[in-house]
Design a protein around this motif. Structure first.
Motif, PDB file in Angstrom:
ATOM      1  N   GLU A  79       3.579 -13.094  -0.762  1.00  0.00           N
ATOM      2  CA  GLU A  79       3.696 -14.414  -1.315  1.00  0.00           C
ATOM      3  C   GLU A  79       2.622 -15.338  -0.940  1.00  0.00           C
ATOM      4  N   SER A  80       2.349 -15.200   0.571  1.00  0.00           N
ATOM      5  CA  SER A  80       1.478 -16.065   1.018  1.00  0.00           C
ATOM      6  C   SER A  80       0.486 -15.313   2.236  1.00  0.00           C
ATOM      7  N   ALA A  81      -0.492 -14.650   1.809  1.00  0.00           N
ATOM      8  CA  ALA A  81      -1.302 -13.645   2.769  1.00  0.00           C
ATOM      9  C   ALA A  81      -1.571 -14.327   3.831  1.00  0.00           C
ATOM     10  N   ILE A  82      -1.459 -13.310   4.904  1.00  0.00           N
ATOM     11  CA  ILE A  82      -2.087 -13.480   6.185  1.00  0.00           C
ATOM     12  C   ILE A  82      -2.961 -12.793   6.918  1.00  0.00           C
ATOM     13  N   PRO A  83      -3.844 -12.894   7.646  1.00  0.00           N
ATOM     14  CA  PRO A  83      -4.865 -12.046   8.125  1.00  0.00           C
ATOM     15  C   PRO A  83      -4.213 -10.596   8.610  1.00  0.00           C
ATOM     16  N   ASN A  84      -3.046 -10.684   9.468  1.00  0.00           N
ATOM     17  CA  ASN A  84      -2.491  -9.490  10.000  1.00  0.00           C
ATOM     18  C   ASN A  84      -1.940  -8.396   8.888  1.00  0.00           C
ATOM     19  N   GLN A  85      -1.943  -8.938   7.660  1.00  0.00           N
ATOM     20  CA  GLN A  85      -1.347  -8.087   6.538  1.00  0.00           C
ATOM     21  C   GLN A  85      -2.715  -7.039   6.007  1.00  0.00           C
ATOM     22  N   THR A  86      -3.791  -7.367   6.618  1.00  0.00           N
ATOM     23  CA  THR A  86      -4.878  -6.477   6.294  1.00  0.00           C
ATOM     24  C   THR A  86      -4.692  -5.210   6.544  1.00  0.00           C
ATOM     25  N   ALA A  87      -4.549  -4.242   5.715  1.00  0.00           N
ATOM     26  CA  ALA A  87      -4.225  -2.750   6.013  1.00  0.00           C
ATOM     27  C   ALA A  87      -4.354  -2.074   4.814  1.00  0.00           C
ATOM     28  N   LEU A  88      -4.216  -0.570   4.680  1.00  0.00           N
ATOM     29  CA  LEU A  88      -4.477   0.303   3.474  1.00  0.00           C
ATOM     30  C   LEU A  88      -2.710   0.246   3.082  1.00  0.00           C
ATOM     31  N   TYR A  89      -2.578   0.028   1.919  1.00  0.00           N
ATOM     32  CA  TYR A  89      -1.127  -0.134   1.188  1.00  0.00           C
ATOM     33  C   TYR A  89      -1.219   1.164   0.335  1.00  0.00           C
ATOM     34  N   PHE A  90      -0.084   1.956   0.346  1.00  0.00           N
ATOM     35  CA  PHE A  90       0.126   3.310  -0.337  1.00  0.00           C
ATOM     36  C   PHE A  90       1.496   3.139  -1.025  1.00  0.00           C
ATOM     37  N   CYS A  91       1.533   3.506  -2.383  1.00  0.00           N
ATOM     38  CA  CYS A  91       2.787   3.714  -3.092  1.00  0.00           C
ATOM     39  C   CYS A  91       3.064   5.231  -3.137  1.00  0.00           C
ATOM     40  N   ALA A  92       4.250   5.560  -2.926  1.00  0.00           N
ATOM     41  CA  ALA A  92       4.675   6.869  -3.215  1.00  0.00           C
ATOM     42  C   ALA A  92       5.986   7.138  -4.019  1.00  0.00           C
ATOM     43  N   THR A  93       6.082   8.296  -4.402  1.00  0.00           N
ATOM     44  CA  THR A  93       7.400   8.626  -5.219  1.00  0.00           C
ATOM     45  C   THR A  93       7.908   9.890  -5.008  1.00  0.00           C
ATOM     46  N   SER A  94       9.217  10.054  -5.293  1.00  0.00           N
ATOM     47  CA  SER A  94       9.757  11.529  -5.121  1.00  0.00           C
ATOM     48  C   SER A  94      11.000  11.671  -6.017  1.00  0.00           C
ATOM     49  N   TYR A  95      11.243  12.909  -6.169  1.00  0.00           N
ATOM     50  CA  TYR A  95      12.210  13.146  -7.119  1.00  0.00           C
ATOM     51  C   TYR A  95      13.728  12.939  -6.728  1.00  0.00           C
ATOM     52  N   ALA A  96      14.095  13.566  -5.337  1.00  0.00           N
ATOM     53  CA  ALA A  96      15.500  13.589  -4.556  1.00  0.00           C
ATOM     54  C   ALA A  96      15.258  13.462  -3.421  1.00  0.00           C
ATOM     55  N   GLY A  97      16.499  13.159  -2.627  1.00  0.00           N
ATOM     56  CA  GLY A  97      16.414  12.674  -1.235  1.00  0.00           C
ATOM     57  C   GLY A  97      15.451  13.704  -0.318  1.00  0.00           C
ATOM     58  N   ASN A  98      15.862  14.862  -0.577  1.00  0.00           N
ATOM     59  CA  ASN A  98      15.127  15.711   0.572  1.00  0.00           C
ATOM     60  C   ASN A  98      13.800  16.443  -0.068  1.00  0.00           C
ATOM     61  N   GLN A  99      13.301  15.643  -0.988  1.00  0.00           N
ATOM     62  CA  GLN A  99      11.957  16.195  -1.764  1.00  0.00           C
ATOM     63  C   GLN A  99      10.649  15.648  -1.225  1.00  0.00           C
ATOM     64  N   PRO A 100       9.553  16.113  -1.152  1.00  0.00           N
ATOM     65  CA  PRO A 100       8.585  15.581  -0.577  1.00  0.00           C
ATOM     66  C   PRO A 100       8.236  14.183  -1.342  1.00  0.00           C
ATOM     67  N   GLN A 101       7.429  13.447  -0.925  1.00  0.00           N
ATOM     68  CA  GLN A 101       6.902  12.350  -1.612  1.00  0.00           C
ATOM     69  C   GLN A 101       5.322  12.368  -1.946  1.00  0.00           C
ATOM     70  N   HIS A 102       5.150  12.129  -3.178  1.00  0.00           N
ATOM     71  CA  HIS A 102       3.876  11.956  -3.688  1.00  0.00           C
ATOM     72  C   HIS A 102       3.138  10.691  -3.602  1.00  0.00           C
ATOM     73  N   PHE A 103       2.120  10.592  -3.295  1.00  0.00           N
ATOM     74  CA  PHE A 103       1.141   9.318  -2.919  1.00  0.00           C
ATOM     75  C   PHE A 103      -0.033   8.871  -3.922  1.00  0.00           C
ATOM     76  N   GLY A 104       0.029   7.820  -4.250  1.00  0.00           N
ATOM     77  CA  GLY A 104      -1.077   7.366  -4.793  1.00  0.00           C
ATOM     78  C   GLY A 104      -2.383   7.187  -3.647  1.00  0.00           C
ATOM     79  N   ASP A 105      -3.743   6.774  -4.336  1.00  0.00           N
ATOM     80  CA  ASP A 105      -4.712   6.925  -3.428  1.00  0.00           C
ATOM     81  C   ASP A 105      -4.866   5.483  -2.523  1.00  0.00           C
ATOM     82  N   GLY A 106      -4.071   4.390  -2.994  1.00  0.00           N
ATOM     83  CA  GLY A 106      -3.872   3.422  -1.911  1.00  0.00           C
ATOM     84  C   GLY A 106      -4.744   2.189  -2.298  1.00  0.00           C
ATOM     85  N   THR A 107      -4.422   1.168  -1.644  1.00  0.00           N
ATOM     86  CA  THR A 107      -5.154  -0.497  -1.974  1.00  0.00           C
ATOM     87  C   THR A 107      -5.692  -0.414  -0.446  1.00  0.00           C
ATOM     88  N   ARG A 108      -6.924  -0.953  -0.353  1.00  0.00           N
ATOM     89  CA  ARG A 108      -7.561  -1.274   0.690  1.00  0.00           C
ATOM     90  C   ARG A 108      -7.484  -3.015   0.459  1.00  0.00           C
TER      91      ARG A 108
END
Lengths: 112, 110
Positions: A79-108
């Protein structure tokens, strides 16, 4: 085409600006997640969603919000960015609770 | 609170020099332990899931094993293309989420 797509891949912005990061997936998974990655700290969970009507806070949700527009789309807002939010951000998806997550390639994201 | 640590932080090997990476965890009932590989500029790529102590999984030069307190990723005769950061994560029986370790950065020199 990637199964989990994040846009933009890179973003530089200034303190106080509102920013939206977007994630879309073609895997048909119900569960979607947003993480941030910082050197030496690993991946930390910001928000997660198990279906369109279900949104949950993760370990570090302060300063962030999310929207699940459809099964395939999950966006993260600063909502109001601050410098300590500088990072790599990843989105992930999964099918069910104990199944592995699958990741995007991130936003720097860099906040000046 | 679930916790995951990984060691070493960084590892440099010569091509063909086998070694192991460690993932130690504290969890209130393990639902699953996951290994990922992450290349620079990319998201983590899933390698293995282990569900119970004694379980082992193999893929090419990689073999993952699990005990009640830790998991090992054994790399046999590594090649330069195995260079990456290796992450492990755990999921407990109560929560729905994953806790990640900080990773081991592996470099394999030709």
């Amino acid at each position: 085409d990637a199964d989990v797509t994040q846009t933009p891949r890179n973003r530089i912005t200034k303190t106080g600006k509102r920013i939206m990061l977007e994630c879309s997936q073609t895997k048909g998974h119900d569960r979607m997640y947003w993480y941030r990655q910082d050197p030496g700290l690993g991946l930390r969970l910001i928000y997660y969603s198990f279906d369109v009507k279900d949104i949950n806070k993760g370990e570090i949700s302060d300063g962030y919000s999310v929207s699940r527009q459809a099964q395939a789309k999950f966006s993260l807002s600063l909502e109001s960015a601050i410098p300590n939010q500088t990072a790599l951000y990843f989105c992930a998806t999964s099918y069910a609770g104990n199944q592995p997550q699958h990741f995007g390639d991130g936003t720097r994201l860099s906040i000046l | 609170e679930d916790q995951v640590t990984q060691s070493p932080e960084a590892l440099r090997l010569q091509e063909g020099e086998s070694s192991s990476l460690n993932c130690s965890y504290t969890v209130s009932g393990l639902r699953g332990l996951f290994w990922y590989r992450q290349d620079p500029g990319k998201g983590p790529e899933f390698l293995f899931t282990l569900y119970s102590a004694g379980e082992e999984k193999e893929k090419e030069r990689l073999k993952a094993t699990l005990t009640k307190k830790e998991s090992f990723l054994h790399i046999t005769a590594p090649k330069p293309e195995d260079s990456a950061t290796y992450l492990c994560a755990v999921q407990d029986n109560y929560g729905q989420n994953f806790v990640f370790g900080p990773g081991t950065r592996l470099s394999v020199l030709p």
